[in-house]
Scaffold this active site. Structure first.
Site, PDB file in Angstrom:
ATOM      1  N   CYS A   1       0.870  -1.174   0.000  1.00 22.32           N
ATOM      2  CA  CYS A   1       0.000   0.000   0.000  1.00 22.32           C
ATOM      3  C   CYS A   1       0.906   1.223   0.000  1.00 22.32           C
ATOM      4  O   CYS A   1       1.733   1.382   0.897  1.00 22.32           O
ATOM      5  CB  CYS A   1      -0.878  -0.018   1.250  1.00 22.32           C
TER       6      CYS A   1
ATOM      7  N   ASN B   1      10.000  -0.923  -9.194  1.00 22.24           N
ATOM      8  CA  ASN B   1       9.838  -1.502 -10.515  1.00 22.24           C
ATOM      9  C   ASN B   1       8.412  -1.282 -10.982  1.00 22.24           C
ATOM     10  O   ASN B   1       7.470  -1.659 -10.292  1.00 22.24           O
ATOM     11  CB  ASN B   1      10.115  -3.010 -10.468  1.00 22.24           C
ATOM     12  N   GLU B   2       8.274  -0.659 -12.139  1.00 26.53           N
ATOM     13  CA  GLU B   2       6.938  -0.433 -12.706  1.00 26.53           C
ATOM     14  C   GLU B   2       5.941   0.005 -11.627  1.00 26.53           C
ATOM     15  O   GLU B   2       4.885  -0.608 -11.445  1.00 26.53           O
ATOM     16  CB  GLU B   2       6.449  -1.685 -13.422  1.00 26.53           C
TER      17      GLU B   2
ATOM     18  N   CYS C   1      -4.296   1.483  -4.369  1.00 27.35           N
ATOM     19  CA  CYS C   1      -4.863   0.826  -3.185  1.00 27.35           C
ATOM     20  C   CYS C   1      -6.057   1.646  -2.703  1.00 27.35           C
ATOM     21  O   CYS C   1      -6.064   2.868  -2.831  1.00 27.35           O
ATOM     22  CB  CYS C   1      -3.762   0.756  -2.123  1.00 27.35           C
TER      23      CYS C   1
ATOM     24  N   CYS D   1      -5.230   4.863   2.726  1.00 22.42           N
ATOM     25  CA  CYS D   1      -5.183   5.634   1.479  1.00 22.42           C
ATOM     26  C   CYS D   1      -6.317   6.655   1.477  1.00 22.42           C
ATOM     27  O   CYS D   1      -6.169   7.764   0.944  1.00 22.42           O
ATOM     28  CB  CYS D   1      -5.265   4.713   0.264  1.00 22.42           C
TER      29      CYS D   1
ATOM     30  N   GLU E   1      13.194  -2.326 -20.501  1.00 24.31           N
ATOM     31  CA  GLU E   1      12.775  -3.715 -20.633  1.00 24.31           C
ATOM     32  C   GLU E   1      12.058  -3.891 -21.956  1.00 24.31           C
ATOM     33  O   GLU E   1      11.257  -3.049 -22.361  1.00 24.31           O
ATOM     34  CB  GLU E   1      11.772  -4.102 -19.543  1.00 24.31           C
TER      35      GLU E   1
ATOM     36  N   PHE F   1       8.078 -19.272 -18.353  1.00 29.22           N
ATOM     37  CA  PHE F   1       7.993 -19.382 -19.810  1.00 29.22           C
ATOM     38  C   PHE F   1       8.216 -18.050 -20.521  1.00 29.22           C
ATOM     39  O   PHE F   1       7.913 -17.904 -21.698  1.00 29.22           O
ATOM     40  CB  PHE F   1       6.646 -20.006 -20.219  1.00 29.22           C
ATOM     41  N   HIS F   2       8.742 -17.067 -19.806  1.00 33.66           N
ATOM     42  CA  HIS F   2       9.052 -15.780 -20.452  1.00 33.66           C
ATOM     43  C   HIS F   2      10.401 -15.916 -21.148  1.00 33.66           C
ATOM     44  O   HIS F   2      11.335 -16.495 -20.595  1.00 33.66           O
ATOM     45  CB  HIS F   2       9.116 -14.683 -19.384  1.00 33.66           C
TER      46      HIS F   2
HETATM   47  C1  GLA Z   1       7.576  -6.320 -16.409  1.00 36.26           C
HETATM   48  C2  GLA Z   1       8.421  -6.429 -15.161  1.00 36.26           C
HETATM   49  C3  GLA Z   1       9.425  -7.526 -15.230  1.00 36.26           C
HETATM   50  C4  GLA Z   1       8.845  -8.749 -15.899  1.00 36.26           C
HETATM   51  C5  GLA Z   1       8.340  -8.390 -17.263  1.00 36.26           C
HETATM   52  C6  GLA Z   1       7.815  -9.571 -18.031  1.00 36.26           C
HETATM   53  O1  GLA Z   1       8.022  -5.431 -17.320  1.00 36.26           O
HETATM   54  O2  GLA Z   1       9.054  -5.236 -14.808  1.00 36.26           O
HETATM   55  O3  GLA Z   1       9.835  -7.829 -13.923  1.00 36.26           O
HETATM   56  O4  GLA Z   1       7.797  -9.246 -15.124  1.00 36.26           O
HETATM   57  O5  GLA Z   1       7.287  -7.483 -17.102  1.00 36.26           O
HETATM   58  O6  GLA Z   1       7.303  -9.192 -19.291  1.00 36.26           O
HETATM   59 ZN    ZN Z   2      -3.686   1.753   0.949  1.00 35.79          ZN
END
Ligand code: GLA
Ligand code: ZN
Length: 674
Positions: free
Chosen positions: A119, A153-154, A159, A164, A306, A356-357
């Site tokens: 959160c 990351n991303e 939430c 919140c 990425e 499988f990525h």
């Molecule tokens: C995102 C994430 C990565 C991975 C890729 C897979 O971009 O940041 O950690 O999970 O997707 O496509």
């Molecule tokens: Zn929250």
């Protein structure tokens, strides 16, 4: 903006990917580093998901394993984009404080067991995230391998928890000052929604029927700001120990969960994750548009943080990339301003949800088609090193605004078939097809200098931004507005009076009604579009679908009219007499749209600056700095005519008047010095 951006050291075009050494033993680390060198890898992102290994229990930080990895990489000349591991808290955090877990829009708390389970408003999460960020920064700020910090990351979690809610109320107080002002701004007189006290305002949790669109819009703004605040907190913690190296977080293109335009000034390096679907023929144009968004947010080169060298594993059906498509996807990003191509991930995971990525080293190892393609891409990028750092502003700007998109795509509008991103893509396509550069801008940006500004669907427009756009036009610019634009103000309230309300006087036309066409969104449900006989320019005949508006010209010029259906004879495309403001009240077919937009561009003196004399259909051409990228999407070879002898930088071959490009092939041309 928080001061000038810190730049990465020059290193040509970077190449590499996410490296997750915690999934492998020491012997594999050594193999990895050797294989990275052989593939031309310059840069890896390390530590994205390492929290549970770095801090196996609260305050016990174990760094020796990562010391060893960083030393190994550095010994091989491979630099590191070192991540804070805060995107995936370890199991102990949820045990320590279950309220660190996010709550969904139904009010249910989610569980541990995946990732991004935090959160953004949890004080415990923030405290522990900043503690591990500080530990990572202190430990490795002086490490010679580290060139950049990668926060989280991303970042994208929304939430709806009570905490919140509390933070949301604080955000609203800062925006509106009083509950009365909030009531007035949102328009809570409808459905008895008037708030009497701050405590009554909560996150827009699921309710029996439609939610108030001003409420949901502000929650999306708040959620974006909450994530930005997390980013800033980690960034500032890093800055305490390292004032020099750039800090980034990886964006997700046109992702709907955050307003990246408001984030851009806080990122030293704009980095993006891009996963075009190789099975979708619309992917190349969409990817190019997204790359242009990143280049525009950066106002310069950006980094493809990425991508996938082959298949992803998160679609229902995951088609891999051929060698040709993999190369094109990577080089397209470079053509649109990327100074490096990094992939998720270096070595394929044998375990976990992403087993499988695809990866740069597949399960089958390095002696494979895919890995040979990865090595070839390393050589390609090395051959294009001079492209790094080059940047120029385009002549055409395409306007996009996250809050406008959010507001436009709320339920209960005249049609859910009029969507913002498909409109952006449709208007972008003719320029992409002819190799004309386009920047993706915001109506609040400085638009001076753009010969042409396109707003395919700008539903929400603040008074300030409307005034700016008017000024751009009256100062001599050229603005084209698409359907259902400038409808709402900054609080998502519909502007009253004839539309497009802020522009009717400049345009010379007044709208009265929205008229979604019967039949919905299908291509078969169309009405005709015909040029107005009195119009000085002829956009030809075509079709319109989905959407129409009832417009009445005052002193403007009608360029095209509807032909047939309920809107028969009404204006579909109007412009001001001075040719500076244009309004399209429908979704025309691609051919007519292209003729209209390229006609406008031509009248404004916009031209592709290419050595290519004509771009054949199915071929993508993009110019960056001194070079021109040519990508053949066809299954047959093409010959591309050039005005001047050109050298293909990828294979060193010089071409005179025609450049042969094999099926799926890519050439990167530099005009030969004469
Ligand atoms: C995102 C994430 C990565 C991975 C890729 C897979 O971009 O940041 O950690 O999970 O997707 O496509
Ligand atoms: Zn929250």
């Amino acid at each position: 903006m928080t001061g000038a951006r810190r730049a990465l050291p020059a290193r040509g075009l970077r190449y590499g990917g996410d490296y997750n050494p915690e999934q492998w033993d020491r012997a594999t680390w050594r193999e990895d580093v050797a294989a990275m060198r052989a593939a031309g890898v310059t840069t890896v992102t390390v530590g994205v998901f390492s929290w549970a290994l770095l801090e196996p229990e609260p305050d016990r930080v174990e760094t020796a394993w990562l010391d060893e990895v960083l030393d190994l990489l550095h010994g091989a000349g491979i630099e590191v984009d070192l991540a804070t591991p805060t995107a995936s808290p370890p199991p102990w955090l949820a045990r320590l404080d279950p309220e660190t877990l996010p709550v969904d829009a139904s009010g249910h708390r989610l569980h541990h067991g995946s990732r991004t389970h935090f959160c953004p408003s949890s004080p415990t999460y923030r405290e522990r995230a900043l503690a591990i960020t500080r530990a990572v920064a202190r430990r490795w700020a002086a490490h010679p391998a580290v060139v950049m910090w990668h926060v989280n990351n991303e970042l994208g979690t929304t939430c709806w928890c009570p905490r919140c809610g509390e933070a949301f109320r604080g955000w609203l107080r800062a925006r509106y000052g009083s509950v009365e002002a909030l009531d007035a701004a949102w328009g809570t007189a409808v459905w008895s929604q008037r708030y009497a006290r701050w405590e009554e305002v909560a996150p827009p949790l699921r309710a029996p029927y439609l939610l108030h669109p001003a409420h949901t819009l502000d929650y999306r703004r708040f959620a974006s700001d909450a994530l930005l605040a997390l980013y800033r907190a980690e960034r500032d913690a890093i800055r305490e120990v390292d004032a020099v190296r750039p800090v980034t977080t990886n964006l997700m293109g046109f992702f709907g969960g955050a307003d990246y335009r408001s984030w851009a000034g806080d990122l030293d390096v704009i980095s993006d994750d891009s996963y075009p679907d190789p099975a979708d023929p619309g992917s190349p144009v969409r990817a190019a548009l997204t790359h242009d968004l990143m280049r525009s947010l950066a106002d310069g080169p950006w980094l493809l943080m990425e991508q996938a060298v082959g298949a992803v594993s998160w679609r229902p059906h995951n088609v891999p990339k051929t060698t040709a498509v993999m190369r094109q996807d990577a080089l397209r990003a470079v053509a649109h301003g990327a100074d490096g191509v990094l992939s998720f991930q270096w070595r394929a995971s044998p375990a976990g949800p992403e087993r499988f990525h695809s990866a740069m080293v597949p399960h089958a190892g390095t002696g494979t088609r895919l890995h040979r393609a990865v090595q070839q891409l390393g050589r390609d990028l090395a051959a294009l090193a001079d492209v790094a750092g080059t940047h120029e502003r385009a002549e055409v700007a395409l306007l996009h605004d996250w809050p406008s998109r959010w507001a436009a795509e709320e339920p209960a509008t005249p049609s859910e078939h009029l969507r913002v991103l498909p409109q952006l893509e449709a208007w972008y396509r003719p320029f992409w097809e002819t190799g004309v550069g386009v920047d993706v801008r915001h109506p609040g940006d400085d638009l001076e200098g753009y010969r042409l500004v396109l707003a395919p669907q700008l539903y929400l427009l603040t008074d300030d931004d409307a005034a700016r756009l008017r000024r751009y036009v009256t100062d001599g610019g050229c603005l084209a507005l698409g359907p259902f634009s400038a409808v709402a103000d900054g609080n998502a309230r519909v502007r009253t009076g004839p539309f497009p309300a802020p522009f009717t006087d400049l345009l010379g036309a007044e709208g009265e009604e929205w008229w979604p066409l019967p039949g919905g969104g299908g291509d078969d449900d169309t009405v005709g579009l015909v040029p107005d006989p009195a119009s000085p320019e002829d956009v030809g005949s075509g079709t319109a679908r989905t959407w129409a508006e009832v417009l009445r010209p005052t002193h403007g010029v009608v360029v095209a009219r509807f032909d047939g259906g309920d809107v028969d004879g009404l204006p579909a495309l109007v412009r001001s007499r001075d040719d500076r403001l244009h309004y399209l009240a429908t979704i025309p077919d691609d051919v007519l749209l292209r003729r209209w937009l390229l006609g406008l561009a031509e009248r404004r003196g916009v031209a592709p600056r290419l050595p290519v004399a004509a771009v054949p259909a199915g071929v993508e051409v993009a110019r960056r700095g001194p070079v021109t990228f040519v990508l053949n999407h066809r299954r047959t070879a093409v010959e591309v005519p050039v005005r001047t002898p050109c050298l293909d930088l990828l294979d060193g071959v010089e071409h005179q008047a025609r450049v042969p490009v094999p099926p799926g092939g890519t050439v990167v041309l530099r005009e030969a010095l004469t």
